[in-house]
Structure formats: C-alpha cells, structure tokens
Design a protein around this motif. Structure first.
Motif, PDB file in Angstrom:
ATOM      1  N   UNK A  34       0.842  -1.085  -0.105  1.00 56.96           N
ATOM      2  CA  UNK A  34      -0.071   0.053  -0.049  1.00 56.96           C
ATOM      3  C   UNK A  34       1.041   1.322  -0.108  1.00 56.96           C
ATOM      4  N   UNK A  35       0.285   2.209  -0.677  1.00 56.11           N
ATOM      5  CA  UNK A  35       1.255   3.468  -0.560  1.00 56.11           C
ATOM      6  C   UNK A  35       1.467   4.140   0.650  1.00 56.11           C
ATOM      7  N   UNK A  36       0.598   3.977   1.548  1.00 60.45           N
ATOM      8  CA  UNK A  36       0.926   4.601   3.023  1.00 60.45           C
ATOM      9  C   UNK A  36       1.784   3.831   3.680  1.00 60.45           C
ATOM     10  N   UNK A  37       2.134   2.386   3.485  1.00 63.16           N
ATOM     11  CA  UNK A  37       2.854   1.643   4.110  1.00 63.16           C
ATOM     12  C   UNK A  37       4.235   2.090   3.846  1.00 63.16           C
TER      13      UNK A  37
ATOM     14  N   UNK B  82       3.380   1.341   8.594  1.00 59.92           N
ATOM     15  CA  UNK B  82       4.175   0.201   8.116  1.00 59.92           C
ATOM     16  C   UNK B  82       3.407  -1.302   8.604  1.00 59.92           C
ATOM     17  N   UNK B  83       3.265  -2.025   7.532  1.00 57.38           N
ATOM     18  CA  UNK B  83       2.563  -3.370   7.738  1.00 57.38           C
ATOM     19  C   UNK B  83       2.809  -4.088   6.393  1.00 57.38           C
TER      20      UNK B  83
ATOM     21  N   UNK C 105      -2.813   1.455   9.759  1.00 53.40           N
ATOM     22  CA  UNK C 105      -2.908   2.158   8.374  1.00 53.40           C
ATOM     23  C   UNK C 105      -3.644   3.505   8.307  1.00 53.40           C
ATOM     24  N   UNK C 106      -3.574   4.081   7.156  1.00 53.33           N
ATOM     25  CA  UNK C 106      -4.232   5.574   7.131  1.00 53.33           C
ATOM     26  C   UNK C 106      -5.701   5.348   6.933  1.00 53.33           C
ATOM     27  N   UNK C 107      -6.558   6.407   7.570  1.00 53.73           N
ATOM     28  CA  UNK C 107      -7.888   6.392   7.357  1.00 53.73           C
ATOM     29  C   UNK C 107      -8.219   6.415   5.898  1.00 53.73           C
ATOM     30  N   UNK C 108      -9.562   5.474   5.585  1.00 53.39           N
ATOM     31  CA  UNK C 108      -9.684   5.175   4.215  1.00 53.39           C
ATOM     32  C   UNK C 108     -11.053   4.821   4.041  1.00 53.39           C
ATOM     33  N   UNK C 109     -11.434   4.714   2.721  1.00 54.08           N
ATOM     34  CA  UNK C 109     -12.913   3.975   2.380  1.00 54.08           C
ATOM     35  C   UNK C 109     -12.635   3.054   1.397  1.00 54.08           C
TER      36      UNK C 109
ATOM     37  N   UNK D  10     -15.379   5.996   6.426  1.00 56.46           N
ATOM     38  CA  UNK D  10     -13.789   6.004   6.828  1.00 56.46           C
ATOM     39  C   UNK D  10     -13.557   5.197   8.012  1.00 56.46           C
ATOM     40  N   UNK D  11     -12.633   4.539   7.877  1.00 59.60           N
ATOM     41  CA  UNK D  11     -12.191   3.533   8.801  1.00 59.60           C
ATOM     42  C   UNK D  11     -10.715   3.195   8.742  1.00 59.60           C
ATOM     43  N   UNK D  12     -10.155   2.664   9.795  1.00 60.54           N
ATOM     44  CA  UNK D  12      -8.738   2.241   9.804  1.00 60.54           C
ATOM     45  C   UNK D  12      -8.369   1.551  11.020  1.00 60.54           C
ATOM     46  N   UNK D  13      -7.239   1.179  11.552  1.00 63.07           N
ATOM     47  CA  UNK D  13      -6.715   0.578  12.534  1.00 63.07           C
ATOM     48  C   UNK D  13      -5.047   0.919  13.094  1.00 63.07           C
ATOM     49  N   UNK D  14      -5.104   0.696  14.138  1.00 70.60           N
ATOM     50  CA  UNK D  14      -3.686   0.662  14.724  1.00 70.60           C
ATOM     51  C   UNK D  14      -3.334  -0.267  15.939  1.00 70.60           C
TER      52      UNK D  14
END
Length: 179
Positions: free
Chosen positions: A38-41, A47-48, A86-90, A133-137
């Motif tokens: 993923x681009x945000x990784x 990072x994941x 990861x970054x907030x996304x849909x 919009x969602x994501x995780x940490x």
C-alpha cells in the motif's frame, strides 16, 4: 457415487482434482510478506505486511500469481507491529478485519475527524461498511496478525481520507514486476 449439484466454472470443467487442490490451497509458509502493498505503508506509523491468500485485497495488485484466484471476495493476512497501522480510508465494498493473534484497535471516522475506537481481541471482528472512513492501529505491546476480507474479487484501490495520500494512492503499483 457423489453428484455435483452445481456446475464448475468454465476454467475448471476439465481440471483434475490434483490441479484444483494445487491452485486453490494457500499455505502461510509459502507466502512472502509484501511490505510495500500500500502507498501509505512507506510512512512511519503505517508500516505493515500483507500476505495475500485470495485475490489482491485493496492494494490493487491483481496479478499476484501465488494468490488463489478471487471470485467474490479477497482474503489477506496482515502483520502489524506495535505503533503501526494504516491511514484512514474508505472502500466501495465492505471490508472485514478478523483478529487471529494479538490486539487490534479499529476506528470508524466521520468527515469532521471524530473517531469511534474499538479494541479487537483474538476471534473478534469489525465489518467496515462501504463509504465509511475507517482504519486500524496496533496500540498493544505485541505484533498482531489479522485477516482482511474485501467484498469484491477485484476491489478498487482504497480511497485515502487524506488528500495527499489519495493523490499518491497508486504509487505502490509502479513497483509491480511485469512478466
């Protein structure tokens, strides 16, 4: 004698059981973690590693030859170390996170930036509806492994909530080796 009550898809009409078993079984030991899925990784905090099992997931990398062909959904296993996420996304389809090992903090976010957080333990899941919009940490002290499913065989690239990331969202696709 057994009777198949539904037809096989055209590409499997004449396939042997051994051919089907060879193509439709995925083993974790055979998967290579993709740290650039993923681009945000590329950004600290996001990072994941993705281990693709069925289809490509929301990364857009639809040509992973080691993945089981997707029909109606994708399935990956994510590995996330403490402090990463990861970054907030849909997505245009539902996305499901199902924790296998460790703890994962997931969030649902509105356009004003308000977040509702939930901690998932092993054998717990969150279903993220399309357009939310969602994501995780990983806010725990140990790595987390969890399953990610998207509700389409070839989903669109994730729609980052950040304008900057959204503009660069397909940057990770440029590193795909073409054969």
């Amino acid at each position: 004698m057994a009777t198949a009550r539904h037809p096989r898809p055209p590409e499997l009409e004449h396939a042997s059981l051994e051919d089907i078993a060879a193509r439709y079984v995925g083993r974790f030991r055979d998967k290579t973690p993709d740290w650039a899925a993923f681009e945000d990784a590329k950004i600290e905090g996001f990072k994941r590693a993705q281990h693709r099992f069925i289809g490509a997931g929301g990364s857009g990398k639809h040509d992973d030859a080691s993945a089981i062909p997707a029909r109606g959904f994708t399935l990956s296993i994510m590995y996330v170390e403490p402090g990463q996420g990861n970054a907030a996304h849909t997505h245009e389809v539902e996305e499901v996170f199902f924790v296998l090992q460790g703890f994962l903090d997931v969030f649902f976010e509105d356009e004003a930036g308000n977040k509702a957080w939930r901690r998932l333990a092993p054998w717990e899941c969150a279903a993220c509806p399309p357009g939310v919009i969602h994501g995780y940490e990983n806010r725990s002290l140990e790595p987390v492994y969890f399953q990610v499913m998207l509700g389409r065989a070839q989903p669109e690239l994730m729609g980052y909530a950040s304008d900057d990331l959204f503009q660069k969202r397909d940057g990770h696709l440029k590193s795909i080796p073409r054969g």
